[in-house]
Design an enzyme around this catalytic site. Structure first.
Site, PDB file in Angstrom:
ATOM      1  N   SER A  44      10.073 -11.206   5.461  1.00 65.51           N
ATOM      2  CA  SER A  44      10.278 -12.574   4.969  1.00 65.51           C
ATOM      3  C   SER A  44       9.296 -13.546   5.606  1.00 65.51           C
ATOM      4  O   SER A  44       9.013 -14.601   5.044  1.00 65.51           O
ATOM      5  CB  SER A  44      11.694 -13.053   5.249  1.00 65.51           C
ATOM      6  OG  SER A  44      12.567 -11.990   5.445  1.00 65.51           O
ATOM      7  N   TYR A  45       8.824 -13.227   6.810  1.00 71.03           N
ATOM      8  CA  TYR A  45       7.962 -14.161   7.521  1.00 71.03           C
ATOM      9  C   TYR A  45       6.623 -13.562   7.899  1.00 71.03           C
ATOM     10  O   TYR A  45       5.885 -14.142   8.682  1.00 71.03           O
ATOM     11  CB  TYR A  45       8.672 -14.660   8.791  1.00 71.03           C
ATOM     12  CG  TYR A  45      10.043 -15.182   8.488  1.00 71.03           C
ATOM     13  CD1 TYR A  45      10.204 -16.437   7.921  1.00 71.03           C
ATOM     14  CD2 TYR A  45      11.169 -14.394   8.710  1.00 71.03           C
ATOM     15  CE1 TYR A  45      11.462 -16.910   7.594  1.00 71.03           C
ATOM     16  CE2 TYR A  45      12.426 -14.856   8.373  1.00 71.03           C
ATOM     17  CZ  TYR A  45      12.567 -16.113   7.819  1.00 71.03           C
ATOM     18  OH  TYR A  45      13.802 -16.573   7.486  1.00 71.03           O
ATOM     19  N   GLU A 119      10.147   4.001   7.243  1.00 66.40           N
ATOM     20  CA  GLU A 119      11.469   3.730   7.810  1.00 66.40           C
ATOM     21  C   GLU A 119      12.374   4.952   7.702  1.00 66.40           C
ATOM     22  O   GLU A 119      12.302   5.690   6.713  1.00 66.40           O
ATOM     23  CB  GLU A 119      12.124   2.558   7.056  1.00 66.40           C
ATOM     24  CG  GLU A 119      11.355   1.251   7.188  1.00 66.40           C
ATOM     25  CD  GLU A 119      11.873   0.141   6.275  1.00 66.40           C
ATOM     26  OE1 GLU A 119      12.866   0.364   5.552  1.00 66.40           O
ATOM     27  OE2 GLU A 119      11.280  -0.944   6.288  1.00 66.40           O
ATOM     28  N   ASP A 158      20.604  -5.466  16.103  1.00 61.46           N
ATOM     29  CA  ASP A 158      20.415  -5.244  14.667  1.00 61.46           C
ATOM     30  C   ASP A 158      19.920  -3.822  14.402  1.00 61.46           C
ATOM     31  O   ASP A 158      19.008  -3.616  13.603  1.00 61.46           O
ATOM     32  CB  ASP A 158      19.461  -6.300  14.093  1.00 61.46           C
ATOM     33  CG  ASP A 158      19.539  -6.403  12.567  1.00 61.46           C
ATOM     34  OD1 ASP A 158      20.510  -5.869  11.972  1.00 61.46           O
ATOM     35  OD2 ASP A 158      18.638  -7.007  11.967  1.00 61.46           O
TER      36      ASP A 158
HETATM   37  P1  ATP Z   1      12.394  -9.268   7.464  1.00 58.96           P
HETATM   38  O1  ATP Z   1      11.617 -10.181   8.339  1.00 58.96           O
HETATM   39  O2  ATP Z   1      12.475  -9.751   6.069  1.00 58.96           O
HETATM   40  O3  ATP Z   1      13.680  -8.801   8.023  1.00 58.96           O
HETATM   41  P2  ATP Z   1      11.027  -6.990   8.440  1.00 58.96           P
HETATM   42  O4  ATP Z   1      11.708  -7.246   9.718  1.00 58.96           O
HETATM   43  O5  ATP Z   1      11.069  -5.608   7.893  1.00 58.96           O
HETATM   44  O6  ATP Z   1      11.512  -7.969   7.307  1.00 58.96           O
HETATM   45  P3  ATP Z   1       8.351  -6.855   9.435  1.00 58.96           P
HETATM   46  O7  ATP Z   1       8.801  -6.390  10.757  1.00 58.96           O
HETATM   47  O8  ATP Z   1       7.276  -7.861   9.382  1.00 58.96           O
HETATM   48  O9  ATP Z   1       9.518  -7.475   8.585  1.00 58.96           O
HETATM   49  O10 ATP Z   1       7.883  -5.605   8.602  1.00 58.96           O
HETATM   50  C1  ATP Z   1       7.507  -5.676   7.256  1.00 58.96           C
HETATM   51  C2  ATP Z   1       7.316  -4.250   6.733  1.00 58.96           C
HETATM   52  O11 ATP Z   1       6.149  -3.687   7.321  1.00 58.96           O
HETATM   53  C3  ATP Z   1       8.477  -3.345   7.093  1.00 58.96           C
HETATM   54  O12 ATP Z   1       9.302  -3.148   6.006  1.00 58.96           O
HETATM   55  C4  ATP Z   1       7.840  -2.031   7.508  1.00 58.96           C
HETATM   56  O13 ATP Z   1       7.950  -1.085   6.470  1.00 58.96           O
HETATM   57  C5  ATP Z   1       6.381  -2.360   7.732  1.00 58.96           C
HETATM   58  N1  ATP Z   1       6.079  -2.220   9.164  1.00 58.96           N
HETATM   59  C6  ATP Z   1       6.509  -3.032  10.149  1.00 58.96           C
HETATM   60  N2  ATP Z   1       6.066  -2.631  11.336  1.00 58.96           N
HETATM   61  C7  ATP Z   1       5.327  -1.521  11.116  1.00 58.96           C
HETATM   62  C8  ATP Z   1       4.599  -0.610  11.968  1.00 58.96           C
HETATM   63  N3  ATP Z   1       4.558  -0.794  13.288  1.00 58.96           N
HETATM   64  N4  ATP Z   1       3.977   0.433  11.395  1.00 58.96           N
HETATM   65  C9  ATP Z   1       4.035   0.611  10.051  1.00 58.96           C
HETATM   66  N5  ATP Z   1       4.694  -0.193   9.203  1.00 58.96           N
HETATM   67  C10 ATP Z   1       5.339  -1.256   9.722  1.00 58.96           C
END
Ligand code: ATP
Length: 322
Positions: A44-45, A119, A158
């Site tokens: 989302s951010y 994930e 979480d």
């Molecule tokens: P929200 O903020 O809406 O809860 P989120 O926490 O999943 O979403 P991010 O942590 O920015 O937001 O991650 C966005 C997406 O990027 C995730 O769905 C994940 O699949 C991918 N992602 C995040 N971190 C990694 C990483 N270290 N390696 C690979 N993919 C990643």
């Protein structure tokens, strides 16, 4: 605002000085030191990119947050909690490591471990359910990571299969520490006191009583508005159930109905649920947090009989998903 960059690591740059001599300068790593590739995911951010360190050719996931958006959505605190928490958790293979942070005029950047396996939720959706061997392996890796974060005074708050990422070995890396709680003294296991102003989204967006995701939220958070180490182990019980069944134990048509089920401990085991796993889940999904199993109890539970933890666990080859 309060953002301080992380990263003692520097990159070496060749420059020509005023007298025309070539000099090697060391500068802090920044955006220019990475070449950005495809988008790995969007939150989302934030947008997460695959990026390569131009010097070492090592690949990372770089999470980019737009400053304007963060300020508009009042998420500054959330962003700082994630960074401060990750800075405490740099020595465990089961937690996404933060290598550097930097910023430019428009954005904040987190340089993170790359998790190519996606994930755990995605993997589970593909297979439908996990067998006992897979559940034991992934359960053990999640538990080992929880033990480490608790020892460093961090409560995740979480935990869920979406926040468990997988690396190229299909090993666990826990992520999303934006709603974590930092305890004052990480060495004192009785210290449940949080650092003032560090309780994440609680004060900003979500109602004070609720941080996390409905299906995995602990009953004490709903009734007492308090989350401690046992709250993460409630979520752990929900995850073990979900890996074996394919859906979480508490799921109502609305958030409210889900909460009702949680506080009434209203869930069922489908026929054929493995008995040792059932006993473990029943002892994690206990309403009174003081009577819930601790990490140490869970490691010694018969479900994990013969399962190594610690270094040996992280050297294991991940079982084929079934
Ligand atoms: P929200 O903020 O809406 O809860 P989120 O926490 O999943 O979403 P991010 O942590 O920015 O937001 O991650 C966005 C997406 O990027 C995730 O769905 C994940 O699949 C991918 N992602 C995040 N971190 C990694 C990483 N270290 N390696 C690979 N993919 C990643």
């Amino acid at each position: 605002e309060e953002w301080k960059d992380r990263g003692a690591a520097v990159s070496l740059r060749k420059e020509v000085d005023a007298e025309g001599r070539t000099v090697i300068k060391s500068v802090k790593k920044g955006v220019r030191d990475f070449s950005f590739g495809r988008i790995l995911g969007e939150g989302s951010y934030s947008t997460v990119y695959l990026a390569t360190d131009r010097q070492t050719l090592r690949e990372y996931a770089v999470k980019v947050l737009e400053k304007k958006h963060i300020i508009k959505e009042k998420k500054i605190k959330y962003v700082n909690i994630e960074k401060n928490t990750l800075n405490r958790l740099t020595e465990h293979p089961g937690i996404v490591r933060l290598y550097y942070t930097f910023q430019d005029e428009t954005s904040l950047y987190y340089v993170l471990d790359l998790c190519n396996g996606g994930e755990l939720l995605g993997v589970l959706k593909k297979t439908g359910t996990f067998d006992v061997e897979c559940t034991r392996f992934y359960g053990a890796q999640i538990l080992d990571a929880i033990e480490y974060m608790h020892s460093r005074g961090v409560i995740h708050r979480d935990l869920k299969p979406e926040n468990v990422l997988l690396d190229d070995q299909m090993h666990v890396k826990i992520t999303d520490f934006g709603t974590a709680k930092l305890l004052k003294d990480p060495r004192d296991p009785r210290s449940q006191e949080e650092i003032p102003g560090q309780n994440g989204m609680q004060e900003e967006k979500k109602p004070a009583s609720f941080v996390g995701t409905a299906e995995y939220v602990s009953p004490e958070l709903l009734t007492e508005k308090a989350a401690g180490k046992p709250s993460d182990l409630w979520a752990f019980g929900c995850i073990i159930y979900q890996l074996l069944v394919g859906r979480p134990p508490f799921k109502g048509a609305t958030e409210y109905l889900t909460f009702q089920k949680i506080v009434n401990l209203e869930y069922e085991f489908p026929p054929g649920f493995p008995p040792a796993a059932r006993d473990l889940v029943e002892r994690c999904l206990v309403l009174d947090p003081a009577r819930r199993l601790t990490v140490e109890h869970i490691k010694n539970h018969e479900f994990f009989d013969g399962q190594p933890f610690g270094k040996e666990l992280w050297r294991m080859k991940a079982p084929r998903l079934r």
